[in-house]
Write a protein that holds these residues in place. Structure first.
Motif, PDB file in Angstrom:
ATOM      1  N   GLU A   1       0.827  -1.210   0.000  1.00 45.69           N
ATOM      2  CA  GLU A   1       0.000   0.000   0.000  1.00 45.69           C
ATOM      3  C   GLU A   1       0.860   1.258   0.000  1.00 45.69           C
ATOM      4  OE1 GLU A   1      -3.570   1.987   2.729  1.00 45.69           O
ATOM      5  OE2 GLU A   1      -3.094  -0.153   2.924  1.00 45.69           O
ATOM      6  N   GLN A   2       1.924   1.226   0.756  1.00 46.61           N
ATOM      7  CA  GLN A   2       2.835   2.371   0.808  1.00 46.61           C
ATOM      8  C   GLN A   2       3.576   2.544  -0.514  1.00 46.61           C
ATOM      9  OE1 GLN A   2       4.960   0.887   4.166  1.00 46.61           O
ATOM     10  NE2 GLN A   2       3.403   1.542   5.639  1.00 46.61           N
ATOM     11  N   GLN A   3       3.929   1.432  -1.139  1.00 48.62           N
ATOM     12  CA  GLN A   3       4.555   1.501  -2.460  1.00 48.62           C
ATOM     13  C   GLN A   3       3.607   2.154  -3.463  1.00 48.62           C
ATOM     14  OE1 GLN A   3       5.764  -2.453  -3.548  1.00 48.62           O
ATOM     15  NE2 GLN A   3       7.334  -2.591  -1.965  1.00 48.62           N
ATOM     16  N   SER A   4       2.365   1.766  -3.445  1.00 52.43           N
ATOM     17  CA  SER A   4       1.376   2.326  -4.353  1.00 52.43           C
ATOM     18  C   SER A   4       1.233   3.832  -4.148  1.00 52.43           C
ATOM     19  CB  SER A   4       0.023   1.634  -4.160  1.00 52.43           C
ATOM     20  OG  SER A   4      -0.952   2.182  -5.021  1.00 52.43           O
ATOM     21  N   ALA A   5       1.222   4.267  -2.893  1.00 49.63           N
ATOM     22  CA  ALA A   5       1.108   5.701  -2.593  1.00 49.63           C
ATOM     23  C   ALA A   5       2.318   6.462  -3.135  1.00 49.63           C
ATOM     24  CB  ALA A   5       0.975   5.902  -1.091  1.00 49.63           C
ATOM     25  N   PHE A   6       3.502   5.867  -3.014  1.00 48.13           N
ATOM     26  CA  PHE A   6       4.707   6.533  -3.499  1.00 48.13           C
ATOM     27  C   PHE A   6       4.725   6.582  -5.026  1.00 48.13           C
ATOM     28  CE2 PHE A   6       9.481   6.620  -4.108  1.00 48.13           C
ATOM     29  CZ  PHE A   6       9.602   7.949  -3.747  1.00 48.13           C
ATOM     30  N   GLU A   7       4.281   5.525  -5.664  1.00 46.42           N
ATOM     31  CA  GLU A   7       4.171   5.534  -7.121  1.00 46.42           C
ATOM     32  C   GLU A   7       3.234   6.651  -7.582  1.00 46.42           C
ATOM     33  OE1 GLU A   7       3.148   1.747  -8.773  1.00 46.42           O
ATOM     34  OE2 GLU A   7       4.794   0.694  -7.785  1.00 46.42           O
ATOM     35  N   GLN A   8       2.104   6.779  -6.923  1.00 44.17           N
ATOM     36  CA  GLN A   8       1.142   7.830  -7.270  1.00 44.17           C
ATOM     37  C   GLN A   8       1.749   9.214  -7.064  1.00 44.17           C
ATOM     38  OE1 GLN A   8      -2.703   7.188  -5.293  1.00 44.17           O
ATOM     39  NE2 GLN A   8      -2.342   4.984  -5.418  1.00 44.17           N
ATOM     40  N   TYR A   9       2.533   9.354  -6.023  1.00 41.14           N
ATOM     41  CA  TYR A   9       3.193  10.632  -5.733  1.00 41.14           C
ATOM     42  C   TYR A   9       4.148  11.017  -6.868  1.00 41.14           C
ATOM     43  CZ  TYR A   9       6.875  13.586  -3.774  1.00 41.14           C
ATOM     44  OH  TYR A   9       7.812  14.560  -3.585  1.00 41.14           O
ATOM     45  N   ILE A  10       4.979  10.084  -7.306  1.00 43.27           N
ATOM     46  CA  ILE A  10       5.906  10.360  -8.407  1.00 43.27           C
ATOM     47  C   ILE A  10       5.131  10.630  -9.697  1.00 43.27           C
ATOM     48  CG2 ILE A  10       7.698   9.358  -9.884  1.00 43.27           C
ATOM     49  CD1 ILE A  10       8.775  10.249  -7.181  1.00 43.27           C
ATOM     50  N   GLN A  11       4.124   9.841  -9.972  1.00 43.26           N
ATOM     51  CA  GLN A  11       3.333  10.006 -11.190  1.00 43.26           C
ATOM     52  C   GLN A  11       2.619  11.355 -11.239  1.00 43.26           C
ATOM     53  OE1 GLN A  11       1.044   6.435 -10.752  1.00 43.26           O
ATOM     54  NE2 GLN A  11       2.642   5.119 -11.605  1.00 43.26           N
ATOM     55  N   ALA A  12       2.375  11.945 -10.072  1.00 43.73           N
ATOM     56  CA  ALA A  12       1.735  13.255  -9.991  1.00 43.73           C
ATOM     57  C   ALA A  12       2.747  14.397 -10.084  1.00 43.73           C
ATOM     58  CB  ALA A  12       0.945  13.369  -8.696  1.00 43.73           C
ATOM     59  N   GLY A  13       4.019  14.057 -10.338  1.00 42.16           N
ATOM     60  CA  GLY A  13       5.042  15.079 -10.530  1.00 42.16           C
ATOM     61  C   GLY A  13       5.982  15.260  -9.360  1.00 42.16           C
ATOM     62  N   GLY A  14       5.994  14.331  -8.428  1.00 40.34           N
ATOM     63  CA  GLY A  14       6.870  14.425  -7.271  1.00 40.34           C
ATOM     64  C   GLY A  14       8.324  14.139  -7.600  1.00 40.34           C
ATOM     65  N   GLY A  15       9.188  14.408  -6.629  1.00 38.08           N
ATOM     66  CA  GLY A  15      10.621  14.216  -6.825  1.00 38.08           C
ATOM     67  C   GLY A  15      11.203  13.200  -5.868  1.00 38.08           C
ATOM     68  N   TYR A  16      12.272  12.553  -6.309  1.00 37.33           N
ATOM     69  CA  TYR A  16      12.968  11.527  -5.525  1.00 37.33           C
ATOM     70  C   TYR A  16      14.457  11.811  -5.518  1.00 37.33           C
ATOM     71  CZ  TYR A  16      15.391   7.053  -4.785  1.00 37.33           C
ATOM     72  OH  TYR A  16      16.252   6.070  -4.355  1.00 37.33           O
ATOM     73  N   VAL A  17      15.074  11.687  -4.354  1.00 37.84           N
ATOM     74  CA  VAL A  17      16.527  11.738  -4.225  1.00 37.84           C
ATOM     75  C   VAL A  17      16.969  10.490  -3.485  1.00 37.84           C
ATOM     76  CG1 VAL A  17      18.492  12.909  -3.143  1.00 37.84           C
ATOM     77  CG2 VAL A  17      16.691  14.258  -4.251  1.00 37.84           C
ATOM     78  N   GLY A  18      17.869   9.729  -4.083  1.00 34.65           N
ATOM     79  CA  GLY A  18      18.419   8.544  -3.442  1.00 34.65           C
ATOM     80  C   GLY A  18      19.871   8.776  -3.081  1.00 34.65           C
TER      81      GLY A  18
END
Length: 245
Positions: free
Chosen positions: A94-111
């Motif tokens: 469920e948390q993975q799905s929320a993060f995918e939706q966040y990125i798909q909505a234009g969010g950013g990721y830094v690893g």
């Protein structure tokens, strides 16, 4: 109330209103440092370093190890999410799905560093981060070659950057990543990716922006102005406040 006093009150009210608007519009990032595998002690150095970058560059920094904050409602307040030396399986389905939706909505990721040693059974994440960690030799000094001098994450760096860290070898390197830094395998022992051994990169992915740096294992990284400038550039790109080039 005389006219002079009224004018002063109006100016004061306007200043307070504008201050509140600016504060409300200030970018915010979430620094996530949950570990389900090896725990990097440098997380304790990385968190205050990111908080300091935020205070110096006018963005807010929230920090957590709680994967429960990965909900669609919560993530939408953040311009970027930083995976700071995360390891292993840190998010449920469920948390993975929320993060995918966040990125798909234009969010950013830094690893950062061990973010590539995370979520091996989640193919979407592997494509987001850009590669998976496979192994590393002992910590040692090596030479980094800057391959893109125009980016905001590298323009301040010397052509060859010599430093000590834990140098990852990678697998499943994604073909669309834009490499910023490569490591010279002739300068140290234990490299296995060959001449094209990326160590930092970025790419637009699935509607959002992703930046990864393999640096950041050692505590000294988080007081090194060169590394902090590199990390800040990645953050600004991921947050959408600046173009990478």
């Amino acid at each position: 109330m005389n006219f002079k006093c009224l004018s002063y009150c109006l100016l004061l009210s306007t200043a307070i209103f504008l201050s509140n608007v600016v504060h409300a519009q200030q970018k915010k990032i979430l620094v996530f440092s949950k570990t389900a595998g090896f725990h990097h002690q440098s997380i304790a150095a990385g968190i205050p370093a990111l908080q300091k970058l935020g205070s110096e560059n006018k963005f807010e920094v929230d920090t957590t190890k709680d994967a429960g904050l990965f909900t669609a409602a919560n993530l939408k307040q953040y311009a970027a999410v930083v995976f700071l030396n995360t390891t292993g399986d840190v998010l449920d389905n469920e948390q993975q799905s929320a993060f995918e939706q966040y990125i798909q909505a234009g969010g950013g990721y830094v690893g950062v560093h061990a973010a590539s040693d995370t979520e091996y059974e989640w193919p979407w994440y592997g494509k987001l981060v850009g590669a998976y960690f496979i192994k590393h030799p002992e910590q040692q000094v090596a030479v980094l070659r800057i391959t893109d001098h125009k980016s905001i994450a590298t323009k301040h760096l010397p052509d060859t950057w010599t430093r000590k860290d834990e140098w990852y070898n990678f697998k499943d390197i994604q073909p669309d990543i834009k490499v910023l830094i490569k490591i010279d395998e002739s300068s140290y022992k234990g490299g296995s990716n060959g001449e094209n051994h990326p160590m930092a990169w970025y790419h637009d992915y699935d509607g959002g922006r992703a930046f990864y740096t393999g640096l950041g294992h050692v505590d000294a990284s988080y007081t090194d102005p060169l590394f902090l400038g590199h990390l800040l550039g990645g953050l600004q790109y991921a947050m959408g406040t600046k173009r990478m080039e």
